[in-house]
Design an enzyme around this catalytic site. Sequence first.
Site, short mmCIF file in Angstrom:
data_model
loop_
_atom_site.label_atom_id
_atom_site.label_comp_id
_atom_site.label_asym_id
_atom_site.label_seq_id
_atom_site.Cartn_x
_atom_site.Cartn_y
_atom_site.Cartn_z
N CYS A 42 23.80 38.28 34.44
CA CYS A 42 24.49 37.08 34.94
C CYS A 42 23.48 36.15 35.60
CB CYS A 42 25.55 37.45 35.98
SG CYS A 42 26.74 38.70 35.46
N HIS A 60 22.76 32.13 35.86
CA HIS A 60 23.45 31.56 37.03
C HIS A 60 22.68 31.71 38.34
CE1 HIS A 60 27.09 30.80 34.71
NE2 HIS A 60 27.10 32.05 34.29
N CYS A 68 31.55 35.14 28.96
CA CYS A 68 30.11 35.14 29.25
C CYS A 68 29.45 36.39 28.67
CB CYS A 68 29.87 35.11 30.76
SG CYS A 68 29.60 33.46 31.43
N ARG A 98 48.83 43.91 40.47
CA ARG A 98 49.96 43.78 41.40
C ARG A 98 51.21 43.27 40.69
NH1 ARG A 98 53.08 44.80 45.09
NH2 ARG A 98 52.98 46.58 43.72
N CYS A 111 54.77 45.14 40.52
CA CYS A 111 55.98 44.49 41.04
C CYS A 111 57.08 44.49 39.97
CB CYS A 111 55.68 43.05 41.43
SG CYS A 111 55.49 42.80 43.20
#
Lengths: 156, 285
Positions: free
Chosen positions: B100, B104, B138, B242, B246
């Site tokens: 990365c 970057h 990426c 999550r 849920c």
Amino acid sequence: MKRSILTVSLICATMSASAAEVAPTDVKFTDGAIAESLTGVAGDPIAGREVLGNRSLGNCVACHQVTDLSDVPFHGEIGPMLDGAGSRWSEAELRGIVANAKMMFPESLMPSFYRTDGYTRPGNAFTGEAADSTFGPLLTAQQVEDVVAYLATLKE
Amino acid sequence: MTRTGRITGLIGATALLAGTAFADPVDDTLVINEEIEMTTRAAAPAHLADTLDEVLSGWHFRNDDTRAMQADDFDNPGMIFVENAMTAWETVEGTEGKSCASCHGDAAESMKGVRAVYPKWNETAAEVRTLEMQVNACRTEQMGAEKWKYGGDEMVNMTALLASVSRGMPINVAIDGPAQATWEMGKEMYYTRYGQLELSCANCHEQNYGNMIRADHLSQGQINGFPTYRLKNTKLNGAHNRFKGCIRDTRAETFAEGSPEFIALELYVASRGNGLSVEGPSVRN
């Protein structure tokens, strides 16, 4: 020995249930109430009390407060308090509300405890998988009657 | 009237629970490392003007100890995973011989502000991309590396790193233009009553935030703190994880992490928190 007794009693329960029980899809509502018992067998308020407090049965206290169930920890605040419910509602109204509260209160958050159709992406309990042939109502007809019998004891 | 009802309910709850539950959100302010001032309550974004006055981070709904853990990076267990991701950031992988960092540089500089605007429309791919999708793009397109599993450890750790360098910046996802159709789909999901319990996101997190459901204190369901370190499972959890839990808990057939449905829901739910600070990795129960 124990197993065979259990089997026999299970068969009896199934037989008596199928004889008189109203199926979830055959329940008749009048103004949100259900006049007739779903089983023809009187509800047991002690069993009903257990259904209200037990997490894997009705778990009603997840949303409702009930002073009589103060031995059960953590009552929710989503629905109305149930103290005095037996004075506010008739037995037929209580039965209707427990079986399918949306018949009386269309916007209610309350799950329908005796209904099997009309759901969006119904699942197989809490597995996250799709419902299969074992899909049934949240409570049995007799459990609904037990809950109604217990609620009827909650007088002002 | 509503307020009276709520106060009455509170008195009832206090009497019943011997004072263990105070249902309203805690009035407190969050400063991370005595340095980053976090916006944990903000005026509701314009698209929610008819629904909510204020949006609140889930941080306000957690107890004193949990809130304190998030205020210091040495106490926040989520930061251990950020450190793991910093190693991954520098690690060369794939056929192109890149990490990365090769493109970057320092994530703390180059990635500042990125988390705040995702999910985001990608013009070239003509799709709404979550941060996870962009990381995988990426990896496959620039590095020649294998995709990471959407909700896998490497991915959630990397998104924690990316969130951490944007902490304190306001969530600001675009909901108009080419992203609008996805946003509308997410909104429809938010109000759909799923499963045998027939509960929508809104039933709990819009109509009942601040109230207790059994032992759980319902928040607004904001995702500005994701990924979040949950004390319940002692690991970092992504927003889709999550969502999946849920919807499963409504006794429904849930959706998969990375599915088109959850991409849309993430955009919509993120937009409900526009104006709140990026908090990831947050600490919740």
